[in-house]
Write an enzyme that holds these catalytic residues in place. Structure first.
Site, PDB file in Angstrom:
ATOM      1  CB  CYS A   2      -0.946   0.113   1.255  1.00 18.52           C
ATOM      2  SG  CYS A   2      -1.779  -1.448   1.365  1.00 18.52           S
ATOM      3  CG  ASP A 101      -1.032  -8.682   6.263  1.00 16.44           C
ATOM      4  OD1 ASP A 101      -2.019  -8.230   5.956  1.00 16.44           O
ATOM      5  OD2 ASP A 101       0.214  -8.913   5.732  1.00 16.44           O
TER       6      ASP A 101
END
EC number: 6.3.5.4
Length: 609
Positions: A2, A101
């Site tokens: 990201c 996660d």
């Protein structure tokens, strides 16, 4: 994978800070086009661009809060062993997501604290974790520096992001160029962290976390590859082979943890072929992509790549790139990436592959970076011979070596000690002194400092420390992260597993290079790969660039730099040297030298715009 950004104030945020944060987030939307989120309170605002890889549900969007609302996180990267860690936490912590996660990071912090949690994580990451009760934010970069983290102080505020471009878009930060970084770039093609190409912006070092609170700012080194290099592992060759094989296979399995399709950048060589082999075993939804320059030369592994993919029954895509397309992609990538010049033109080729992978539906690209550092480069044997020779040269004669008319430069000394030439991909100190117009600096001082971290007199271990502290995190991994993320693709390298690196770093080089470079890795490969791969000539992307470097680039260099009176690079490099370089005919590395300066000039032009 990201893009993250944030603004933290010691007092109360201003209304303009949210406007700045939105501009920061939007500047790096290519890093995460799947979802854009914002979280804020009175003194902290966090932005996130998500590239959905693991747990594709909306519940896994970010910024993410803990179930009790006490912790907030912005996370870039992957924790490959998140499922195993979650098993340890499932009875003591609350989870709202299925298998995110990101939430595992939050609950690991709540359970064990930051440093103990970091020891658990196997993956690549850069994240900002905000502990609301403690009024403290932590900026963290992974052990090897696979993911970037930039930051700056503006008055009583801290700004951070995955890319410098986002920080500049905030409108709150001065964009003055760091002259010293340009000087080091001309040798290393990059600059060492915490330095960046901007005077007021820093890069968090690999294996480091930054703590920011009302008490101030402090950096902590939580992992250091030098500790592994300073360890002597006395395993036999057979024992080392088995241990490396076990760790490598486990690393390959971890790099296939995904909820989205994966592609492999397949050159046809050993490292990328191993990537494809184990990915095909663990993941039926895999593709192989090979890239060739349209003008054919002797450097061609594509036939091996095609043949091996067919044997594994893996879909294979052959891409050709010509000079016109190369130059087009180059300009596009330069427009996207503002953080630093592209010292390594391979970035453009990886961008091209990544765009193809994305168009085929793959959000992940497996690459082979890091394989040579595990077992030694071919040049290491020659460097060791040079080191032994140079050590015998009396001190009063060493300064004269730079005048010796040989193909190789021998002026690699700092304070009387030999430094590594391996990371000097561009110009030597002697060469830079002839054309540099700015203040005096020393790139060799950086090499010397990193080499001194390794105890004893083992020259190649000292060189390895420079590889892992300078070349890999700030050049090689940057050339992977930026072009792949520009195409909204996550790159993973199984050879950059920290446990694998720790083990290999402690092995003596005469063992690792027992039968030449990468002896152990090659012996392992022979167990799994066909002879035409393991016995093939190593190529690499660089050789595909030969037509561009020798044909198109010299013309571009002359038209855009030499004949332009106010070309921005002339602020730093004497015009007479640029003229002389353009006329050079005998230098076998001329194309790369031209590229180093051309890329710098193009980057400086981009800043002016």
């Amino acid at each position: 994978m990201c893009g993250i950004s944030g603004i933290i104030s010691q007092h109360k945020l201003e209304q303009s800070d949210e406007v700045s944060l939105i501009a920061m987030r939007n500047a790096i939307i290519h890093r995460g086009p799947d979802y854009q989120g914002i979280w804020k309170d009175k003194s902290v605002i966090l932005g996130h661009n998500r590239l959905s890889i693991i747990d594709l549900s909306d519940e896994a969007n970010q910024p993410m809060s803990s179930t009790d609302g006490e912790i907030v996180i912005c996370f870039n990267g992957e924790i490959y062993n998140h499922a195993e860690i979650k098993e340890e936490l499932i009875h003591s912590q609350n989870f709202r997501t299925n298998h995110s996660d990101t939430e595992v990071i939050i609950n690991s912090y709540k359970e064990w604290g930051l440093e103990k949690a970091l020891k658990k994580f196997k993956g690549m990451f850069a994240f900002a974790l905000y502990d609301i009760k403690k009024e403290t934010i932590y900026l963290v970069r992974d052990r090897l520096g696979k993911k970037p983290m930039y930051y700056t102080n503006v008055g009583e505020k801290l700004l951070f992001s995955s890319e410098i471009k986002a920080i500049l878009e905030s409108g709150q930060v001065d964009s003055s160029v760091n002259e010293e970084a340009i000087y080091h770039y001309l040798s290393f093609l990059t600059v060492n962290a915490p330095n960046t190409f901007f005077a007021n912006i820093s890069k968090l070092e690999a294996g480091t976390y930054l703590t920011y609170s009302k008490e101030g700012m402090e950096k902590t080194k939580y992992w250091d590859v030098a500790n592994a290099i300073n360890t002597n592992i006395e395993d036999s060759y057979d024992e080392a082979t088995e241990n490396i094989k076990e760790k490598l296979i486990r690393s390959m399995k971890y790099r296939n943890v995904s909820d989205v399709p994966i592609a492999v950048a397949l050159s046809g060589g050993v490292d990328s072929s191993m990537n494809l082999l184990f990915s095909a075993k663990d993941n039926p939804n895999i593709n192989a992509i090979n890239l060739e320059y349209e003008t054919r030369h002797d450097f061609n592994e594509s036939e091996n790549a095609r043949r091996f993919s067919k044997e594994l029954k893996v879909p294979y895509t052959q891409m050709d790139i010509n000079q016109k397309k190369f130059e087009s992609e180059l300009l596009t990538l330069c427009d996207i990436q503002k953080d630093q010049p592209f010292g390594d033109p391979n970035s453009v080729l990886l961008y091209y592959i990544s765009k193809k992978a994305r168009s085929m539906g793959s959000k992940i690209l497996l690459v082979g970076e890091g394989g040579d550092e595990l077992g030694g480069y071919p040049v290491y044997s020659q460097m060791l011979k040079e080191f032994r020779f140079l050590k015998k040269v009396p001190g009063f004669l060493r300064g004269l070596l730079k005048y010796v008319p040989t193909k190789k430069r021998f002026d690699f000394f700092y304070k009387g000690e030999v430094v590594s030439r391996r990371q000097v991909h561009g110009f030597t100190e002697y060469e830079k002194r002839k054309f540099w117009k700015g203040k005096s600096h020393s790139s060799y001082a950086i090499l010397h400092s990193l080499m001194k971290e390794v105890k004893g007199d083992d020259f190649l271990r000292k060189v390895l420390n420079v590889e892992y502290k300078l070349r890999l995190p700030e050049l090689i991994l940057a050339r992977v992260d930026y072009p792949t993320m520009a195409a909204s693709v996550e790159a993973r390298s199984p050879y950059m597993d920290y446990e694998l690196i720790e083990y290999c770093a402690g092995l003596p080089f005469d063992l690792k290079m027992h039968n030449g470079p990468k002896s152990i890795i090659k012996d392992i490969a022979r167990e799994y790969l066909p002879d035409y791969v393991t016995n093939g000539k190593k190529v690499g992307f660089g050789m595909l660039l030969h037509p561009f470097l020798t044909e198109s680039l010299p013309k571009m260099f002359k038209e855009e730099i030499v004949t332009v009176e106010y070309a921005p690079v002339k602020k730093y490099i004497k015009s007479s040297y640029l003229d002389e370089l353009c006329k050079q005919k005998t230098d076998p590395y001329l194309g790369y030298r031209l590229w180093i300066i051309y890329s710098l000039n193009r980057w400086l032009l981009g800043l002016q715009k």
